[in-house]
Scaffold this motif. Structure first.
Motif, PDB file in Angstrom:
ATOM      1  N   GLN A 123     -45.260  47.593   4.814  1.00  0.00           N
ATOM      2  CA  GLN A 123     -44.950  47.772   3.394  1.00  0.00           C
ATOM      3  C   GLN A 123     -45.011  46.438   2.658  1.00  0.00           C
ATOM      4  O   GLN A 123     -45.470  46.371   1.505  1.00  0.00           O
ATOM      5  CB  GLN A 123     -43.571  48.409   3.242  1.00  0.00           C
ATOM      6  CG  GLN A 123     -43.509  49.868   3.666  1.00  0.00           C
ATOM      7  CD  GLN A 123     -42.104  50.427   3.644  1.00  0.00           C
ATOM      8  OE1 GLN A 123     -41.112  49.684   3.682  1.00  0.00           O
ATOM      9  NE2 GLN A 123     -41.988  51.752   3.604  1.00  0.00           N
ATOM     10  N   ARG A 124     -44.572  45.389   3.317  1.00  0.00           N
ATOM     11  CA  ARG A 124     -44.646  44.052   2.706  1.00  0.00           C
ATOM     12  C   ARG A 124     -46.104  43.649   2.479  1.00  0.00           C
ATOM     13  O   ARG A 124     -46.442  43.062   1.442  1.00  0.00           O
ATOM     14  CB  ARG A 124     -43.940  43.036   3.610  1.00  0.00           C
ATOM     15  CG  ARG A 124     -44.118  41.580   3.190  1.00  0.00           C
ATOM     16  CD  ARG A 124     -43.527  41.320   1.826  1.00  0.00           C
ATOM     17  NE  ARG A 124     -43.699  39.926   1.427  1.00  0.00           N
ATOM     18  CZ  ARG A 124     -44.815  39.422   0.901  1.00  0.00           C
ATOM     19  NH1 ARG A 124     -45.871  40.214   0.703  1.00  0.00           N
ATOM     20  NH2 ARG A 124     -44.891  38.153   0.557  1.00  0.00           N
ATOM     21  N   GLU A 125     -46.973  43.968   3.419  1.00  0.00           N
ATOM     22  CA  GLU A 125     -48.389  43.624   3.275  1.00  0.00           C
ATOM     23  C   GLU A 125     -49.040  44.377   2.119  1.00  0.00           C
ATOM     24  O   GLU A 125     -50.000  43.889   1.504  1.00  0.00           O
ATOM     25  CB  GLU A 125     -49.142  43.919   4.572  1.00  0.00           C
ATOM     26  CG  GLU A 125     -48.725  43.075   5.766  1.00  0.00           C
ATOM     27  CD  GLU A 125     -48.958  41.593   5.574  1.00  0.00           C
ATOM     28  OE1 GLU A 125     -49.919  41.222   4.858  1.00  0.00           O
ATOM     29  OE2 GLU A 125     -48.181  40.789   6.125  1.00  0.00           O
ATOM     30  N   GLN A 126     -48.528  45.563   1.830  1.00  0.00           N
ATOM     31  CA  GLN A 126     -49.076  46.343   0.726  1.00  0.00           C
ATOM     32  C   GLN A 126     -48.770  45.705  -0.618  1.00  0.00           C
ATOM     33  O   GLN A 126     -49.515  45.872  -1.595  1.00  0.00           O
ATOM     34  CB  GLN A 126     -48.521  47.769   0.771  1.00  0.00           C
ATOM     35  CG  GLN A 126     -49.020  48.577   1.962  1.00  0.00           C
ATOM     36  CD  GLN A 126     -48.334  49.931   2.085  1.00  0.00           C
ATOM     37  OE1 GLN A 126     -47.479  50.281   1.278  1.00  0.00           O
ATOM     38  NE2 GLN A 126     -48.718  50.698   3.088  1.00  0.00           N
ATOM     39  N   VAL A 127     -47.675  44.951  -0.674  1.00  0.00           N
ATOM     40  CA  VAL A 127     -47.305  44.260  -1.912  1.00  0.00           C
ATOM     41  C   VAL A 127     -48.185  43.031  -2.106  1.00  0.00           C
ATOM     42  O   VAL A 127     -48.764  42.809  -3.161  1.00  0.00           O
ATOM     43  CB  VAL A 127     -45.820  43.848  -1.877  1.00  0.00           C
ATOM     44  CG1 VAL A 127     -45.461  43.040  -3.123  1.00  0.00           C
ATOM     45  CG2 VAL A 127     -44.941  45.076  -1.762  1.00  0.00           C
ATOM     46  N   LEU A 128     -48.312  42.220  -1.073  1.00  0.00           N
ATOM     47  CA  LEU A 128     -49.111  40.997  -1.105  1.00  0.00           C
ATOM     48  C   LEU A 128     -49.300  40.510   0.320  1.00  0.00           C
ATOM     49  O   LEU A 128     -48.362  40.515   1.112  1.00  0.00           O
ATOM     50  CB  LEU A 128     -48.412  39.915  -1.936  1.00  0.00           C
ATOM     51  CG  LEU A 128     -49.166  38.598  -2.113  1.00  0.00           C
ATOM     52  CD1 LEU A 128     -50.402  38.817  -2.978  1.00  0.00           C
ATOM     53  CD2 LEU A 128     -48.245  37.554  -2.765  1.00  0.00           C
ATOM     54  N   SER A 129     -50.513  40.090   0.638  1.00  0.00           N
ATOM     55  CA  SER A 129     -50.786  39.612   1.992  1.00  0.00           C
ATOM     56  C   SER A 129     -49.900  38.416   2.333  1.00  0.00           C
ATOM     57  O   SER A 129     -49.649  37.543   1.495  1.00  0.00           O
ATOM     58  CB  SER A 129     -52.251  39.201   2.125  1.00  0.00           C
ATOM     59  OG  SER A 129     -52.487  38.584   3.383  1.00  0.00           O
ATOM     60  N   THR A 130     -49.424  38.377   3.568  1.00  0.00           N
ATOM     61  CA  THR A 130     -48.601  37.253   4.017  1.00  0.00           C
ATOM     62  C   THR A 130     -49.446  36.137   4.618  1.00  0.00           C
ATOM     63  O   THR A 130     -48.899  35.164   5.141  1.00  0.00           O
ATOM     64  CB  THR A 130     -47.567  37.730   5.067  1.00  0.00           C
ATOM     65  OG1 THR A 130     -48.255  38.375   6.146  1.00  0.00           O
ATOM     66  CG2 THR A 130     -46.567  38.688   4.446  1.00  0.00           C
ATOM     67  N   ALA A 131     -50.763  36.276   4.545  1.00  0.00           N
ATOM     68  CA  ALA A 131     -51.643  35.196   4.988  1.00  0.00           C
ATOM     69  C   ALA A 131     -51.493  34.034   4.014  1.00  0.00           C
ATOM     70  O   ALA A 131     -51.425  34.230   2.798  1.00  0.00           O
ATOM     71  CB  ALA A 131     -53.089  35.674   5.040  1.00  0.00           C
TER      72      ALA A 131
END
Length: 236
Positions: A123-131
């Motif tokens: 769900q966090r990745e859907q908000v903004l990539s953590t790369a």
């Protein structure tokens, strides 16, 4: 946790003569038992990593199996474990990588529901990539995990082939640090630690060269120690 002179030297990555000088100067304290030095690990952490608590902390002595107080100051190496490092990630996409890093076997004894942590990270990745670029990503849940059975945990995974993680520089990601903690204060502290660590070009260049889980932990500890000594030198 009680440490011998040799164990303390290995823990701080210094030689035993340096430990002896610290004792003579009063920087650290210990007790001689049968002619051999013994040191309280918790007190050592308070000196070198203010705010951290060792595994044998008074909280555990009081029957608390889950540390609920913020351990601001705890180093990354203390929340990493050789058992939670994967040096051969096989997945070729974002969902697969997070699935590997949240495998129930990898998280055994750490979380009550590995699938819940996985869902929160996705769900966090859907908000903004953590790369963050330069082949690095720091996946994490948007919110703390209060049911975590440790104050925090950082898992590491390495992909030789690289994975498209929607990085800001467009490069594939090879190095993944999954961060989770019980509270937001500690989460922010660990993210700050990650940022400082990843600013080191030497660390980023040498991390992919690690061929064992032990080498990964050692590299993190060496750079944490170097940062601590540089700060200590600047303060003098």
């Amino acid at each position: 946790m009680i440490l011998t002179l040799k164990e303390l030297a290995e823990y701080l990555r210094v030689n035993e003569r340096t430990i002896s000088r610290m004792i003579n100067s009063g920087k650290i304290q210990g007790a001689k038992i049968g002619g051999q030095w013994r040191f309280n690990g918790s007190q050592i952490d308070q000196v070198f990593f203010p705010g951290s608590v060792s595994e044998s902390s008074p909280l555990e002595a009081e029957g608390s199996s889950i540390i609920t107080h913020p351990l601001i100051g705890i180093p990354l190496s203390r929340v990493m474990s050789e058992d939670r490092i994967l040096l051969n990630l096989k997945s070729r996409d974002k969902e697969g990588v997070i699935h590997e890093l949240t495998d129930a076997r990898l998280l055994y004894g750490l979380v009550l529901d590995a699938s819940d942590l996985r869902t929160k990270c996705l769900q966090r990745e859907q908000v903004l990539s953590t790369a963050v670029g330069e082949g690095i990503a720091i996946p994490h849940p948007r919110d703390p995990i209060p049911t975590l059975r440790a104050s925090a945990a950082v898992l590491y995974g390495y992909s030789q082939e690289g994975v498209d993680f929607n990085a800001p520089d467009g490069k594939p990601v090879h190095m993944f640090f999954l961060v989770c903690s019980q509270n937001i204060e500690l989460h922010l502290h660990l993210m700050g630690c990650m940022a400082r660590l990843l600013k080191s070009s030497s660390f980023v260049e040498n991390l992919p060269k690690c061929t064992s889980n032990k080498e990964v932990i050692k590299l993190v500890m060496e750079h944490e120690r170097a940062e601590f000594l540089s700060q200590e030198g600047a303060a003098k």
